[in-house]
Design an enzyme around this catalytic site. Sequence first.
Site, PDB file in Angstrom:
ATOM      1  N   GLU B  50       0.807  -1.221   0.000  1.00  0.00           N
ATOM      2  CA  GLU B  50       0.000   0.000   0.000  1.00  0.00           C
ATOM      3  C   GLU B  50       0.839   1.270   0.000  1.00  0.00           C
ATOM      4  O   GLU B  50       0.401   2.314  -0.481  1.00  0.00           O
ATOM      5  CB  GLU B  50      -0.970   0.012   1.183  1.00  0.00           C
ATOM      6  CG  GLU B  50      -2.121  -0.986   1.056  1.00  0.00           C
ATOM      7  CD  GLU B  50      -1.785  -2.373   1.577  1.00  0.00           C
ATOM      8  OE1 GLU B  50      -0.582  -2.637   1.852  1.00  0.00           O
ATOM      9  OE2 GLU B  50      -2.699  -3.199   1.703  1.00  0.00           O
ATOM     10  N   LYS B 162     -17.430  -1.035   6.329  1.00  0.00           N
ATOM     11  CA  LYS B 162     -17.883  -1.988   5.318  1.00  0.00           C
ATOM     12  C   LYS B 162     -19.401  -1.959   5.117  1.00  0.00           C
ATOM     13  O   LYS B 162     -19.886  -2.111   3.998  1.00  0.00           O
ATOM     14  CB  LYS B 162     -17.431  -3.401   5.708  1.00  0.00           C
ATOM     15  CG  LYS B 162     -17.602  -4.398   4.576  1.00  0.00           C
ATOM     16  CD  LYS B 162     -16.979  -5.747   4.883  1.00  0.00           C
ATOM     17  CE  LYS B 162     -17.107  -6.681   3.681  1.00  0.00           C
ATOM     18  NZ  LYS B 162     -16.552  -8.012   3.958  1.00  0.00           N
ATOM     19  N   MET B 479      24.095   9.429   2.305  1.00  0.00           N
ATOM     20  CA  MET B 479      23.945  10.672   3.060  1.00  0.00           C
ATOM     21  C   MET B 479      24.199  10.438   4.550  1.00  0.00           C
ATOM     22  O   MET B 479      24.785  11.289   5.224  1.00  0.00           O
ATOM     23  CB  MET B 479      22.541  11.256   2.827  1.00  0.00           C
ATOM     24  CG  MET B 479      22.393  12.672   3.320  1.00  0.00           C
ATOM     25  SD  MET B 479      23.588  13.812   2.566  1.00  0.00           S
ATOM     26  CE  MET B 479      22.673  14.390   1.134  1.00  0.00           C
TER      27      MET B 479
END
Lengths: 163, 578
Positions: B50, B162, B479
């Site tokens: 996701e 739902k 970095m």
Amino acid sequence: MRHIISILIENESGALSRVAGLFSARGYNIESLTVAPTEDETLSRMTLVTWGDENIIEQITKQLNKLIDVVKLIDLAEAVHIERELMMIKIKTTDETREEIKRMSDIFRGKIIDVAANSYVVEITGPSDKLDAFIAAIDDGSIIEVVRSGPTGISRGENGLRL
Amino acid sequence: MELNGAQILVQSLKDEGVEFLFGYPGGAVLHLYDALFHQQDIKHILVRHEQGATHAADGYARATGKPGVVLVTSGPGATNAVTGIATAHLDSIPMVVISGQVPTPVIGSDAFQEVDMVGITRPCVKHNFLVKDVNKLAETVKKAFHVATTGRPGPVVIDIPKDITDPNIKVPYKYPRKVSMRSYNPVVKGHKKQIRKAVDLLLSAKKPMIYSGGGVILGEAHKQLIEFTRLLGYPITNTLMGLGAYPATDKQFVGMLGMHGTYEANMSMHESDVIIAIGARFDDRVTGKLDEFCPYAKIIHIDVDPASIAKNVMVDVPIVGEVKPVLETMIEMINEDEKRPDKKALVKWWEQIAKWQALDSLAYDRNSDLIKPQYVIEQLYEVTKGNAFVTSDVGQHQMYAAQFYHFDKPRRWINSGGLGTMGFGLPAAIGVKLAHPKSDVACVTGEASIQMCIQELSTALQYKTPVKIVNLNNRYMGMVRQWQEFTYESRYSHSYMDTIPDFVKLAEAYGHVGMRIEKPEDVRSAFEEAFAMKDRTVFMDFMTDRTENVYPMIEAGKAHHEMRLRVPPGTPVDRELA
């Protein structure tokens, strides 16, 4: 400096947590927060006491205004206003102290609203410092419980915070 | 027309003109997925995680200006989306995220896959909604898109239990044309008097600077910015988020400012007497030490968000409004004004800037036997003729891309500036490629970042989004390593990986083309070969110099004029790691 901010906010679930969450997320001080519906049931009115320098207060009001649910707000401290707070205080009583507590309560224009064998509940309304003064005037050891609403406020004059 | 909740949602998205829905199914959104099955208009892009859905939608939004739309299930689906939502939030990207929720009657009972999505996302969205009544669903969708795309844009979450999408409960459907919210009325036009004040101040400047940010791109005001800047003849710098709003190859452009900005941009800011900040928010990566930020300057600030003004830096002339109409008014006022910019002062100012530019703060060792990451980006720029959409992850490679790919157009540079989300680049590139299938899309990344969302290589194959992955592989979190070198006496605590996958094989396993490039002389031909493969995703694994650092740099707690410049190449410090 202490500021008292009045907010009209959509009366929706989660609205309170948006305001409270904003203060904790941004590290702003919050001294008290009261909230209740208004005469228009779709709106709640919140009164929030906070402190900080001018820049912080400016950020606080801007960030509050940015919340989608906030409809309108004012910083009451910017103009003349009235503040009131409600306190109920439960005090231990004995035969010797009953009279003194009654007298003290009268001086502060309080009311005794519950009487039991060994206690009184005194109700006092006023600016927060008056409530502080009453607490200071009562012997520490005899206070059983203190409940305060946190201050609410309203501006003087005909102008009001409304839609 | 009577529709059930699932159909209402899908129809509302259609009515909103949504092309792509980035998502991943699960229990709480099965009704919605069933409704999607019965239609062709909205193309659903099935990601592999996701987080990838939110970044892909975000990339799509940044490349097009249209809101990105995401659909995830409750619980872990929703929490996985949070990083992407926060990423969009910090960069003010319009996005609508629909999350499933457990049925209303069991909310609060710790039901299977239940999380308080509205509570979790509250601090990282522009607004969120929990839908409790199917009759309010269409209106809520309309409000969500309205809030996400107007004012200062941002992500909006709609959490839908739902039972609201129950196929058996049908209600009348009508998508509202307009929506008005009494509590939400963003300011559009700036205050005329303030704009007047700003123009007067600008025209009296001796050492002016234009500092513009992502707001110019979000507000579609690049044309006005160019006109404004050319009209005045003043130097301009862009923030990391603002790159491309002003053409980087233009002579008035002095480069990016901030932590890894050019020496000339930061010195000009430091010495300037009048700065106009346009759609920029004085981020700490831009300002450096706040107490010493632009000590000689009067500051004008245009921002659509009043809370951005005077948040970090006190300004002299605040203007609340959208950048585009404010700039239009300014241009008009300047044109009508008898006063002209002070030519003499300006000539002197440009001479000073030229001296700073002569220092060539971005110079690097071009004679190295190793592949220098800067060189890779330069070649990418040349081979794509500066026309590619470039997404990036976060770290050194991101800064090299920002410094060495000269963006002349807005919406071409797509990176996570505010949140600094590793894993952003690849899914974002997929979103960009879907939006612009005919354009070249490159994802500049590193071997650490790419592994945070590498599963989306599978999505890239399924939806035929041939992006070019430019992996600057230095076998370090570059970095982090650089900061450890500078401030922790080179104690490289957990900033390198001993077990880096064979990216060539990995790319091939996902059905793509993999290439490893180990010599500087092979860099250009690799790009030429990769970009010639129009319909293939190509993973280019460039083995770069492990010791290379991003210069120049304002270290934490330092001010603009205290930039750390590159140590001359070949000195012991520079080679310590090899």
